[in-house]
Motif scaffolding. Structure first.
Motif, PDB file in Angstrom:
ATOM      1  N   VAL A  52       0.855  -1.188   0.000  1.00 50.15           N
ATOM      2  CA  VAL A  52       0.000   0.000   0.000  1.00 50.15           C
ATOM      3  C   VAL A  52       0.892   1.239   0.000  1.00 50.15           C
ATOM      4  O   VAL A  52       1.610   1.499   0.972  1.00 50.15           O
ATOM      5  N   ARG A  53       0.856   1.980  -1.112  1.00 49.66           N
ATOM      6  CA  ARG A  53       1.682   3.187  -1.287  1.00 49.66           C
ATOM      7  C   ARG A  53       3.141   2.895  -0.940  1.00 49.66           C
ATOM      8  O   ARG A  53       3.782   3.624  -0.177  1.00 49.66           O
ATOM      9  N   ALA A  54       3.642   1.851  -1.503  1.00 54.02           N
ATOM     10  CA  ALA A  54       4.996   1.386  -1.163  1.00 54.02           C
ATOM     11  C   ALA A  54       5.834   1.264  -2.419  1.00 54.02           C
ATOM     12  O   ALA A  54       5.324   1.087  -3.532  1.00 54.02           O
ATOM     13  N   GLU A  55       7.152   1.382  -2.206  1.00 59.46           N
ATOM     14  CA  GLU A  55       8.113   1.219  -3.291  1.00 59.46           C
ATOM     15  C   GLU A  55       8.692  -0.190  -3.277  1.00 59.46           C
ATOM     16  O   GLU A  55       8.671  -0.896  -2.259  1.00 59.46           O
ATOM     17  N   PHE A  56       9.216  -0.551  -4.429  1.00 63.71           N
ATOM     18  CA  PHE A  56       9.899  -1.821  -4.586  1.00 63.71           C
ATOM     19  C   PHE A  56      11.302  -1.519  -5.106  1.00 63.71           C
ATOM     20  O   PHE A  56      11.475  -0.632  -5.947  1.00 63.71           O
ATOM     21  N   PRO A  57      12.338  -2.228  -4.619  1.00 68.64           N
ATOM     22  CA  PRO A  57      13.702  -1.926  -5.082  1.00 68.64           C
ATOM     23  C   PRO A  57      13.827  -1.997  -6.600  1.00 68.64           C
ATOM     24  O   PRO A  57      13.422  -2.989  -7.222  1.00 68.64           O
ATOM     25  N   ALA A  58      14.375  -0.941  -7.192  1.00 69.26           N
ATOM     26  CA  ALA A  58      14.470  -0.877  -8.648  1.00 69.26           C
ATOM     27  C   ALA A  58      15.368  -1.959  -9.200  1.00 69.26           C
ATOM     28  O   ALA A  58      15.103  -2.506 -10.288  1.00 69.26           O
ATOM     29  N   ALA A 104      15.034   6.703 -11.142  1.00 68.36           N
ATOM     30  CA  ALA A 104      14.134   5.582 -11.430  1.00 68.36           C
ATOM     31  C   ALA A 104      13.584   5.053 -10.115  1.00 68.36           C
ATOM     32  O   ALA A 104      14.341   4.792  -9.185  1.00 68.36           O
ATOM     33  N   ARG A 105      12.260   4.919 -10.060  1.00 64.88           N
ATOM     34  CA  ARG A 105      11.596   4.378  -8.872  1.00 64.88           C
ATOM     35  C   ARG A 105      10.515   3.405  -9.319  1.00 64.88           C
ATOM     36  O   ARG A 105       9.892   3.586 -10.376  1.00 64.88           O
ATOM     37  N   VAL A 106      10.282   2.399  -8.483  1.00 64.47           N
ATOM     38  CA  VAL A 106       9.295   1.353  -8.784  1.00 64.47           C
ATOM     39  C   VAL A 106       8.288   1.321  -7.647  1.00 64.47           C
ATOM     40  O   VAL A 106       8.672   1.313  -6.464  1.00 64.47           O
ATOM     41  N   TYR A 107       6.988   1.278  -7.998  1.00 65.55           N
ATOM     42  CA  TYR A 107       5.915   1.287  -7.008  1.00 65.55           C
ATOM     43  C   TYR A 107       4.997   0.080  -7.224  1.00 65.55           C
ATOM     44  O   TYR A 107       4.724  -0.320  -8.374  1.00 65.55           O
ATOM     45  N   TRP A 108       4.534  -0.481  -6.108  1.00 66.22           N
ATOM     46  CA  TRP A 108       3.508  -1.516  -6.179  1.00 66.22           C
ATOM     47  C   TRP A 108       2.201  -0.872  -6.645  1.00 66.22           C
ATOM     48  O   TRP A 108       1.803   0.178  -6.152  1.00 66.22           O
ATOM     49  N   LYS A 109       1.501  -1.534  -7.546  1.00 62.07           N
ATOM     50  CA  LYS A 109       0.230  -0.985  -8.019  1.00 62.07           C
ATOM     51  C   LYS A 109      -0.942  -1.946  -7.831  1.00 62.07           C
ATOM     52  O   LYS A 109      -2.036  -1.682  -8.344  1.00 62.07           O
TER      53      LYS A 109
END
Length: 383
Positions: A52-58, A104-109
């Motif tokens: 929830v509104r979180a990032e994932f390591p690129a 560069a950033r990665v987000y859970w969707k």
């Protein structure tokens, strides 16, 4: 996660996802719930992530995308920025992250809506009010702000070049990849105090003069182009002007012709600042400071002049008083009734100051003798 009797148990909560790997290779993603997995050799491992509104390591995303592109597209949203580009990442409609160029950033969707607003900074260095409201201005390193007051002129410089004059209000600019500076100039009249400096008059007398100048900026663009420091420049210019003016005058001329000296200084300064964008509204001598011995001599001269003037006034008053007495005597000599009134007036003053008066007028004289013979300003004919 625990292992028991050839089975692996994994519990995933709401708002979480688990990446299930076998010997380090991704097999699948586990959703919320309790999972019983057959694992006789204890080869399975589950890594749990908040989504929830979180990032994932690129870096891990790139590895996952290379192995399972379909799974990476389903679970994640990758945001990349180019040169001269910033991006505002909105999670569930709320601005959460400001990305600078080459990030560069990665987000859970899977449980969060990810929207990205990209801004090209090469088109316009200004930050719009809507974008400014979305940025955390206390920690932002890509935006500079300036507030121009009503009595100020704000000049916008981009890479050292004057771009425009800003209207009063708040202004914000993108500073990534460029140098932006806002110079604020106060347009109100300002007082500049020129402190005392020692100089010689024409008759070789040392003195010090302090002056006050009132200046105002009328052309801000011209000022920043020709004058690095308005007050310092005006200070030196007035110093040169007063030195030249005092050097051509004697001490008496400096002390007596202050109005002419002020006018000469104003003309000198205004002629030299005509093309600078600065206007000098007033300029004048505030104090003239003399050495101790010269000041004593001047004080003595002034005192002597005042004494002489006082004596002249006193003599003039005495002459006027004598002339008035002479005129009064002539009137009384020509008019006996006026003389008699003056005698009675003198008698009245005398009676006011004396408590008791005994008078002997003589036999048969009566009260008339008392009034006629008590006070006389003019002798009788027999006398």
């Amino acid at each position: 996660m625990n292992w028991h009797f050839l089975m692996t148990h994994v519990t995933v909560k709401d708002g979480e996802r688990a990446l299930l790997t076998r010997n380090g290779r991704l097999e699948r993603v586990l959703g919320p719930g309790r999972h019983r997995l057959f694992d006789p050799r204890n080869e399975l491992a589950a890594e749990i992530f908040k989504v929830v509104r979180a990032e994932f390591p690129a870096e891990r995303y790139l590895v996952l995308k290379a192995a399972r592109p379909d799974l990476a597209a389903e679970l994640f949203e990758m945001v990349e920025t180019k040169a001269d580009e910033v991006a505002i990442v909105n999670l569930d409609g709320r601005p959460m992250q400001l990305m600078t160029p080459w990030q560069a950033r990665v987000y859970w969707k899977v449980a969060t809506s990810v929207d990205v607003e990209r801004i090209d900074m090469t088109a316009d260095p200004r930050v719009t009010a809507r974008h400014l409201a979305m940025i955390d201005r206390n920690r932002s390193v890509v935006v500079t702000e300036a507030v121009v007051e009503n009595h100020e002129a704000g000049l916008l410089f981009v890479e050292g070049r004057l771009l425009e004059r800003l209207a009063p209000g708040r202004h914000a600019f993108w500073i990534v990849g460029r140098k932006i500076e806002v110079k604020r100039l106060d347009l109100r009249p300002q007082a500049v105090e020129i402190t005392a400096q020692e100089m010689l008059t024409k008759d070789r007398i040392a003195l010090r003069v302090t002056l006050t100048a009132f200046r105002r900026i009328v052309d801000p663009e011209r000022v920043v182009a020709v004058v690095p420091d308005v007050d310092a420049w005006l200070y030196r210019l007035v110093q040169f002007a007063i030195r030249e003016a005092v050097a051509g005058r004697t001490l008496d001329e400096v002390l007596s012709a202050k109005a002419a000296l002020d006018a000469e200084l104003r003309d000198y300064v205004r002629e030299r600042i005509a093309d600078s964008g600065v206007e000098v509204t007033e300029l004048g001598v505030k104090d003239v400071i003399l050495p101790g011995e010269i000041r004593e001599l001047v004080n003595k001269v002034v005192e002597a002049e005042r004494v002489a003037k006082a004596n002249l006034i006193r003599r003039q008053e005495e002459t006027a008083a004598t002339r008035s007495l002479l005129n009064t005597a002539k009137l009384m000599e020509e008019n006996p009734l006026l003389l008699r009134l003056k005698e009675l007036e003198s008698l009245e003053r005398l009676v006011e100051k004396v408590g008791r008066i005994d008078l002997h007028a003589g036999d048969g004289q009566g009260f008339d003798a008392l009034l006629t013979k008590l006070v006389r300003l003019k002798p009788t004919e027999s006398a």
